[in-house]
Write a protein that holds these residues in place. Structure first.
Motif, PDB file in Angstrom:
ATOM      1  N   CYS A 208      10.139 -23.695  19.990  1.00  0.00           N
ATOM      2  CA  CYS A 208       9.338 -25.038  19.622  1.00  0.00           C
ATOM      3  C   CYS A 208       9.755 -26.028  20.581  1.00  0.00           C
ATOM      4  O   CYS A 208       9.145 -27.020  20.410  1.00  0.00           O
ATOM      5  CB  CYS A 208      10.068 -25.300  18.155  1.00  0.00           C
TER       6      CYS A 208
ATOM      7  N   CYS B  82      11.374 -30.387  11.660  1.00  0.00           N
ATOM      8  CA  CYS B  82      10.515 -29.248  11.168  1.00  0.00           C
ATOM      9  C   CYS B  82      11.601 -28.365  10.479  1.00  0.00           C
ATOM     10  O   CYS B  82      12.602 -27.957  11.216  1.00  0.00           O
ATOM     11  CB  CYS B  82       9.789 -28.582  12.168  1.00  0.00           C
TER      12      CYS B  82
ATOM     13  N   CYS C 288       0.939 -24.443  15.958  1.00  0.00           N
ATOM     14  CA  CYS C 288       2.230 -24.112  15.465  1.00  0.00           C
ATOM     15  C   CYS C 288       2.783 -22.860  16.144  1.00  0.00           C
ATOM     16  O   CYS C 288       2.084 -21.896  15.830  1.00  0.00           O
ATOM     17  CB  CYS C 288       2.557 -23.983  14.146  1.00  0.00           C
ATOM     18  N   HIS C 289       3.979 -22.716  16.540  1.00  0.00           N
ATOM     19  CA  HIS C 289       4.501 -21.527  17.006  1.00  0.00           C
ATOM     20  C   HIS C 289       4.556 -20.441  16.245  1.00  0.00           C
ATOM     21  O   HIS C 289       4.469 -19.066  16.205  1.00  0.00           O
ATOM     22  CB  HIS C 289       5.648 -21.430  17.804  1.00  0.00           C
TER      23      HIS C 289
ATOM     24  N   CYS D  46       6.886 -28.828  20.835  1.00  0.00           N
ATOM     25  CA  CYS D  46       6.402 -29.235  19.568  1.00  0.00           C
ATOM     26  C   CYS D  46       6.793 -30.628  19.177  1.00  0.00           C
ATOM     27  O   CYS D  46       8.064 -30.771  18.879  1.00  0.00           O
ATOM     28  CB  CYS D  46       6.403 -28.226  18.428  1.00  0.00           C
TER      29      CYS D  46
HETATM   30  S1  SF4 Z   1       7.689 -24.124  13.464  1.00  0.00           S
HETATM   31 FE1  SF4 Z   1       5.721 -25.133  14.154  1.00  0.00          FE
HETATM   32  S2  SF4 Z   1       5.715 -27.216  13.547  1.00  0.00           S
HETATM   33 FE2  SF4 Z   1       7.577 -26.341  13.191  1.00  0.00          FE
HETATM   34  S3  SF4 Z   1       8.618 -26.931  15.369  1.00  0.00           S
HETATM   35 FE3  SF4 Z   1       8.103 -24.848  15.517  1.00  0.00          FE
HETATM   36  S4  SF4 Z   1       5.989 -25.396  16.309  1.00  0.00           S
HETATM   37 FE4  SF4 Z   1       6.677 -27.238  15.609  1.00  0.00          FE
END
Ligand code: SF4
Ligand SMILES: Nc1ncnc2c1ncn2[C@@H]1O[C@H](COP(=O)(O)OP(=O)(O)O)[C@@H](O)[C@H]1O
Ligand SMILES: [Mg+2]
Length: 341
Positions: free
Chosen positions: A302, A295, A319-320, A289
């Motif tokens: 991620c 984040c 998004c995971h 990601c």
């Molecule tokens: S929670 Fe979602 S947006 Fe945040 S780093 Fe992980 S995959 Fe990306």
């Protein structure tokens, strides 16, 4: 529902790279989204997320060092990437029009407005100069240029920035395109003028049942102008939904962070919310990601690429952890009130 309409533009798995001395810039990394016939759609994301490159890829007007590596750009069912230059010229002149951030760079300073408008009109609509001038005047009136009949003989510098942007909108729409791509059309203008230009775009979009791809780094701009939004981050689409859902129930952490950075929203909450960190450089983008270094919800998983999940009909999230984030409070109503005064 907007999603039930016919797709006008359907971009699938688009990869566009730039070849530079310092390496390969992976500007678009599998971009997919669509715009239906007559649908106003917002493309949102911070600077450097790939919004302009997406527009340039659709119209095949990339800078020399840019190349579309793979993917599809379907317009009315045709894959534009298979079109030759002659066919693309017709698409650009007649079916898809584009306006840019700075109206001055798109206008020739030493040519009268009339002369900059009628060439394309007579070419593509097969009318003589006289008729083309009439069409141009009508369009200038439609975008609110006062005394268009005489003002059409003026030069660009005789108009304010807002008026110049109106002229470009008039020129872009004179050929009745089916899709208008507007890349940050109000960013260079004063706030009050921004609202007027957005009003014009909104009115003409409805009047001509125009597909609209409104590109902006400011989520606030899309609130009242679009029906659907695609949120870009790091050369990917991270969330797609109807505009109300984006404001009311955003599921991607990046969309939420963007919402918190809307000025009127900050005022209400009484605190400044900026997104920590910077937009990634796309030569060596973060693995998995691309938002993970910024984040607050990031975990080990991620570092792998999150799949795109349709969490409700027409609401896509990459998004995971989309299902673990608590529900967003009612941001949409809160935001709308001060804006409508
Ligand atoms: S929670 Fe979602 S947006 Fe945040 S780093 Fe992980 S995959 Fe990306
Ligand atoms: N001609 C170019 N050469 C190298 N990199 C470029 C070029 N044009 C754009 N890029 C890179 O592509 C990425 C996306 O840019 P762009 O689409 O312009 O962002 P924005 O979302 O602000 O419109 C950025 O990382 C930018 O630096
Ligand atoms: Mg841009």
């Amino acid at each position: 529902m907007a999603q039930s309409g016919k797709p006008l533009l359907d971009v699938r798995n688009l990869y566009t790279y730039f070849f530079t001395e310092s390496g390969i810039v992976q500007a678009l990394d599998g971009v997919s989204f669509d715009i239906n016939v007559g649908e106003p759609v917002g493309i949102v994301g911070e600077s450097g997320c790939g919004k302009s490159v997406t527009a340039q890829s659709i119209l095949q007007i990339l800078p020399r060092n840019g190349k579309i590596i793979s993917g599809e750009v379907r317009f009315k069912g045709y894959d534009l990437l298979k079109f030759n230059e002659k066919q693309m010229n017709k698409v650009r002149g007649k079916y898809i029009s584009m306006i840019f951030q700075d109206p001055m760079t798109s206008l020739n300073p030493v040519m009268r407005i009339r002369d900059q408008m009628i060439d394309v009109i007579s070419l593509h609509r097969g009318v003589d100069e006289f008729e083309a001038t009439e069409i141009a005047i009508k369009m200038l009136e439609a975008v609110g240029i006062p005394e268009a009949e005489s003002r059409i003989y003026n030069y660009p510098h005789e108009f304010s920035g807002g008026m110049r942007q109106r002229i470009l909108i008039a020129r872009a729409l004179a050929l009745r395109p089916e899709l208008l791509i507007a890349d940050e059309p109000t960013t260079a203008l004063d706030v009050t003028i921004q609202a007027q230009v957005l009003d014009i775009i909104r009115n003409l979009q409805q009047k001509y049942n125009l597909g609209l791809m409104l590109i902006t780094h400011n989520l606030g701009v899309v609130a009242e102008t679009t029906k659907r939004v695609h949120v870009f981050y790091g050369g990917r689409v991270v969330e797609s939904a109807d505009t109300r859902t984006i404001f009311k129930k955003p599921h991607h952490p990046y969309t939420r962070a963007l919402l918190e950075s809307i000025p009127s929203f900050i005022q209400q909450k009484g605190r400044l919310a900026t997104i920590p960190g910077v937009v990634p450089r796309l030569i060596n983008p973060p693995k998995g990601c691309r938002f993970h270094p910024r984040c607050k919800y990031a975990t080990e998983i991620c570092k792998t690429r999150p799949p795109v999940v349709e969490i409700e009909k027409g609401h896509l999230v990459a998004c995971h952890h989309y299902d673990k984030l608590e529900q967003w409070e009612n941001a949409y109503e809160k935001y709308e009130k001060p804006h409508k005064s």
